[in-house]
Write an enzyme that holds these catalytic residues in place. Structure first.
Site, PDB file in Angstrom:
ATOM      1  N   SER A  21       9.090  -6.009   9.868  1.00 23.63           N
ATOM      2  CA  SER A  21       8.672  -4.648  10.195  1.00 23.63           C
ATOM      3  C   SER A  21       9.209  -4.208  11.557  1.00 23.63           C
ATOM      4  CB  SER A  21       7.145  -4.547  10.180  1.00 23.63           C
ATOM      5  OG  SER A  21       6.640  -4.767   8.888  1.00 23.63           O
ATOM      6  N   ARG A  25      12.371  -1.225  12.620  1.00 20.86           N
ATOM      7  CA  ARG A  25      12.183  -0.190  13.635  1.00 20.86           C
ATOM      8  C   ARG A  25      13.151  -0.376  14.793  1.00 20.86           C
ATOM      9  NH1 ARG A  25       7.988  -0.899  10.504  1.00 20.86           N
ATOM     10  NH2 ARG A  25       6.467   0.795  10.169  1.00 20.86           N
ATOM     11  N   GLY A  92      11.218  -0.574   0.644  1.00 21.49           N
ATOM     12  CA  GLY A  92      10.411   0.624   0.740  1.00 21.49           C
ATOM     13  C   GLY A  92      10.334   1.134   2.169  1.00 21.49           C
ATOM     14  N   GLN A 167       3.909   3.143   6.813  1.00 18.79           N
ATOM     15  CA  GLN A 167       5.144   3.791   6.373  1.00 18.79           C
ATOM     16  C   GLN A 167       5.023   5.311   6.404  1.00 18.79           C
ATOM     17  OE1 GLN A 167       6.146   2.075   2.567  1.00 18.79           O
ATOM     18  NE2 GLN A 167       6.908   0.193   3.472  1.00 18.79           N
ATOM     19  N   ASP A 312       0.090  -7.297   2.957  1.00 22.42           N
ATOM     20  CA  ASP A 312       1.248  -8.130   2.614  1.00 22.42           C
ATOM     21  C   ASP A 312       0.858  -9.599   2.447  1.00 22.42           C
ATOM     22  OD1 ASP A 312       3.013  -6.016   2.587  1.00 22.42           O
ATOM     23  OD2 ASP A 312       3.589  -6.251   4.681  1.00 22.42           O
ATOM     24  N   LYS A 339       3.421  -2.210  -5.031  1.00 24.00           N
ATOM     25  CA  LYS A 339       4.350  -2.965  -4.196  1.00 24.00           C
ATOM     26  C   LYS A 339       5.593  -3.313  -5.027  1.00 24.00           C
ATOM     27  CE  LYS A 339       2.103  -3.144  -0.284  1.00 24.00           C
ATOM     28  NZ  LYS A 339       2.703  -2.664   0.978  1.00 24.00           N
ATOM     29  N   ARG A 343       1.163  -6.278  -7.887  1.00 20.33           N
ATOM     30  CA  ARG A 343       0.803  -7.614  -7.416  1.00 20.33           C
ATOM     31  C   ARG A 343      -0.538  -8.091  -7.947  1.00 20.33           C
ATOM     32  NH1 ARG A 343       3.424  -7.293  -1.286  1.00 20.33           N
ATOM     33  NH2 ARG A 343       5.538  -7.790  -1.996  1.00 20.33           N
TER      34      ARG A 343
END
Length: 427
Positions: A21, A25, A92, A167, A312, A339, A343
């Site tokens: 993550s 960024r 995503g 997100q 996650d 996801k 899941r």
């Protein structure tokens, strides 16, 4: 098909590639900045590779390799129009965050993805970006491919997030960074906050809600950073060490952002012998070591407010719950259904293949206490989902008869070194 056999224990040290993550960024902010940024320990994952590839198509100069990169950003609206469609792969994060960036550009783009990403919902970002005046045209199912055209009617907004989502929040911020007047984003339940931290955005609490403000005043500048290790990828090995006898594992230099490491707090509450040592920070992100030892665990109630912070890690936390004392049950996790795979359905299918009794809910599942004795080696389906594949690899290492996993190569989406890391520590 990858096969795994029961192990006797875990010993050793692991150091992880950069947090996925944060790495996304870091690439995005460096590409937007006017000048050269230097990033060490960038994630090797395919997802972050998709973000790098898109900015290269936009004319951003990215050099280096083996985790160390120099990115020469093109500054405010300085990227060039791409020659073709922009492929986000399975990511995503890439597609959703960059949608916010692209609505502010002076050229049209078409975002595409692989088969899995093309089924994942985009309306959740389209709605707020359209309120900002963005011109987004997804397919009839509100999914990729999605055309994004320039707009003359862009404006800041005040937006209450309908669901906790880093997100959605980050997509709005990436648009807001292009406007003089501030946009405010309010969340009732906190989601992961890497965007706010890395951009040093103003954040305040108002009547138990979090309010984030962003404008061009917060536009990224060139920076240097070492990306902390991926604490989310480490979750699989943390659980393996907790559940294996006579085991001790040291995980070094990972992100200790409490909104990423919250699963460690829950495991401690379950009785996990987990020691956390903060050693420093990188671009305002706390970094440190995690020491894990074999433990007898007991299942606990997981409140709905915790779920966005462990979304996650839930697949491997469900595996952990199978071996803890008491029944395991999780709710408020409907987000798992959209996801890389559904899941909840993926977990239920595979747990039943291993002989577990599972009750499925729209927003979760329940498994009664006890490990079944089947006398056969179960075959698990990864459903092309990296976290499902890794979760059932860990389960296979703990089951008497081991396990096999189909389409295991999907682990490269987040952790291409998963098998190498296993071989370092298992006994």
């Amino acid at each position: 098909m990858e096969s795994f056999k029961k192990i006797s224990g875990v010993q050793g040290e692991l150091e992880y590639r950069g947090d996925k993550s944060i790495s996304h960024r870091a690439v995005i902010f460096a590409a937007m900045a006017d000048g050269v940024s230097r990033i060490q320990n960038l994630s090797f994952s395919e997802d972050v590779g998709s973000t790098r590839a898109i900015f290269k198509q936009l004319g951003v100069e990215i050099t280096g390799g083996k985790g160390t990169y120099e990115i020469k950003g093109r500054g405010f609206k300085g990227c060039q129009a791409p020659a073709g469609e922009l492929y986000a792969g399975n990511s995503g994060t890439t597609a959703r965050l960059l949608a916010g960036y692209f609505i502010q550009q002076d050229f049209p783009t078409v975002l595409t993805g692989d088969e899995s990403l093309s089924k994942r919902p985009m309306k959740r970002i389209i709605d707020p970006l359209a309120l900002m005046g963005g011109n987004l045209q997804p397919n009839e199912a509100n999914c990729l491919p999605m055309k994004i055209s320039p707009s003359d009617h862009l404006k800041p907004i005040s937006y209450l997030l309908p669901i906790p989502s880093a997100q959605i929040k980050s997509a709005i911020v990436l648009s807001a960074l292009h406007m003089e007047e501030p946009t405010t984003i309010t969340e009732s339940l906190q989601s992961r906050n890497h965007t706010e931290i890395m951009l040093e955005l103003p954040v305040k609490t108002v009547e138990s809600q979090t309010v984030i403000t962003a404008s061009r005043a917060n536009y990224p500048k060139p920076f240097e950073m070492t990306v902390p290790g991926d604490v989310s990828s480490a979750a699989f090995f943390v659980v393996l060490a907790l559940l294996s006898e006579n085991s001790e594992l040291v995980i070094k230099n990972v992100s200790l952002n409490p909104q990423r490491s919250h699963y460690l707090t829950l495991l401690q509450k379950m009785g996990g012998d987990i020691q956390i040592e903060k050693t420093g920070s990188s671009l305002h992100e706390p970094v440190g070591n995690v020491i894990v030892r074999s433990s007898k665990l007991k299942n606990i109630f997981i409140p709905g407010g915790s779920v966005p912070l462990i979304i996650d890690e839930l697949p491997i936390l469900i595996i952990c719950g199978l071996f803890a004392e008491g029944d395991f049950e999780i709710h408020h996790a409907a987000e798992l259904r959209v996801k890389e795979s559904d899941r909840i359905a993926s977990m239920v299918h595979n747990l039943r293949a291993a002989g577990f009794e599972v009750e499925e809910f729209p927003d979760g599942l329940a498994v009664p206490d006890g490990i079944p004795e089947t006398g056969t080696t179960p075959v698990f389906d990864s459903f092309g989902d990296h976290r499902i594949a890794m979760a059932f690899a860990i389960l296979s290492l703990l089951l008497k008869d081991g396990g096999k996993i189909d389409n295991f190569g999907c682990v490269n989406i987040s952790n291409p070194e998963f098998l190498k890391q296993l071989n370092i520590i298992i006994r």
